[in-house]
Design an enzyme around this catalytic site. Structure first.
Site, short mmCIF file in Angstrom:
data_model
loop_
_atom_site.label_atom_id
_atom_site.label_comp_id
_atom_site.label_asym_id
_atom_site.label_seq_id
_atom_site.Cartn_x
_atom_site.Cartn_y
_atom_site.Cartn_z
N ARG A 113 0.87 -1.11 -0.06
CA ARG A 113 -0.02 -0.03 -0.18
C ARG A 113 0.93 0.91 -0.16
O ARG A 113 1.96 1.32 0.73
CB ARG A 113 -0.82 0.14 1.33
N GLU A 139 -3.53 7.36 -4.96
CA GLU A 139 -3.91 6.55 -6.23
C GLU A 139 -5.08 7.18 -6.72
O GLU A 139 -6.21 7.24 -5.94
CB GLU A 139 -4.00 5.18 -6.27
N HIS A 171 -0.23 -0.36 -10.15
CA HIS A 171 -0.97 -1.12 -9.13
C HIS A 171 -1.48 -2.47 -9.84
O HIS A 171 -2.61 -3.00 -9.80
CB HIS A 171 -2.25 -0.53 -8.40
#
Length: 332
Positions: free
Chosen positions: A247, A276, A294
């Site tokens: 993360r 993000e 990601h």
């Protein structure tokens, strides 16, 4: 809600497009409302959804906060998350309202570990930079001093978070001749340490100062937010590389960019970011960083297995049983 009260054909709302085979199976089994577009629901649509469904199937791109849960109707009794991480769901608010939360552990392990190793290999050997030179036509031929990187064999990898993914990374890294150290909330049993050939480091700062590579593989929560802050980034060696497939919020991103620009750490391989999909513009300008969208778990196999776990959790709940992947108190 008792077994007799649970709907045998629950109203299920899915917030994003899922693999076609999963959407088809959900439509067969449940009264399913699928997302018409491959984009996040806006807040108004999400609020309407939780007010009128029995089961919500969100993804990490959806913020299921206390306000949204408070707006949920009495029908909503299960949040069947599509993914393992649940830091985007207010678990305390869900528990207070009697809503069960499930996730999908285990299905991403091998794919995420593969991606961590891909980043670990690509950064010190400057693979992405070299590929860009080839495509741009800048390459003028082999030279003894051109595109020099660093050897991986014989270096030390420090793993922060030695769960399923961390252990899978350790097993792969040993094949490349890396020695493994790890930091975890709890030390692993001896048999597991021997299996992955890893040494426990109770002091995170000490490990950061010793490792050539640092791989972040822990969940994001209150305890791990900015786990690598400015002070800890400064502890890292100037020839060390950071890999983050977990993360973005684990890292104080501005401090990381400052360190990369100043050369106080050698480079980073990042698949996740603090805000993000927004990315710090300074990161894009750096040659000592590999940036990925990601995608560590983005395999067809992983997405379908994740969907099947979601379906299994919903079916078990609708049949009056405890879902196999219920997120319990104290989840991290």
């Amino acid at each position: 809600m008792t077994e007799d009260d649970r709907p045998h054909n629950p109203r299920v709302v899915v917030t994003h497009r899922l693999p076609a085979v999963i959407e088809a199976r959900m439509a067969e089994l449940f009264d399913t409302m699928l997302s018409p577009e491959d984009a996040a629901m806006d807040r108004a649509t999400l609020t309407e959804a939780v007010a009128n469904c029995d089961v919500l199937v969100p993804t990490l791109a959806d913020q299921i906060d206390a306000a949204l849960i408070d707006a949920a109707g009495p029908r909503l009794k299960l949040i069947a998350n599509f993914g393992n991480g649940v830091d985007h769901i207010d678990l305390k608010a869900a528990r207070a309202k009697g809503i069960i939360v499930t996730n999908t552990p285990g299905v991403l392990t091998q794919d995420a570990a593969d991606m961590a190793m891909a980043l670990l290999l690509s950064i010190p050997r400057r693979l992405v930079e070299g590929e860009r030179r080839m495509r741009s036509g800048e390459w003028t031929g082999w030279r003894p001093t051109a595109m020099l990187g660093h050897r991986i064999h014989g270096k030390t990898l420090g793993i922060v978070g030695m769960g399923r993914i961390g252990q899978a990374i350790a097993l792969r890294a040993r094949g490349f001749g890396l020695s493994i150290r790890y930091h975890n909330r709890h030390r692993l049993p001896d048999v597991v340490e021997r299996a992955v050939d890893a040494t426990f480091c109770p002091d995170l700062d000490a490990m950061l100062g010793q490792a050539d590579f640092i791989s972040l593989n822990c969940p994001h929560n209150d305890e791990t937010h900015h786990l690598l802050d400015r002070r800890r980034i400064a502890v890292m060696r100037p020839d060390a590389y950071l890999i983050n497939i977990a993360r973005g919020e684990l890292v104080e991103e501005r401090a990381l960019v400052d360190a990369l620009e100043a050369g106080t750490i050698a480079g980073a391989g990042l698949d996740v970011f603090a805000h993000e999909p927004a990315i710090d513009a300074r990161l894009r300008a750096l040659n000592n960083v590999v940036l990925l969208p990601h995608m560590a778990s983005a395999t067809i196999e992983a997405r379908e297995e994740t969907g099947n776990k979601v379906i299994a959790n919903i079916r078990m709940w609708a049949d009056g049983h405890r879902p196999p992947d219920q997120v319990l108190e104290g989840w991290v």
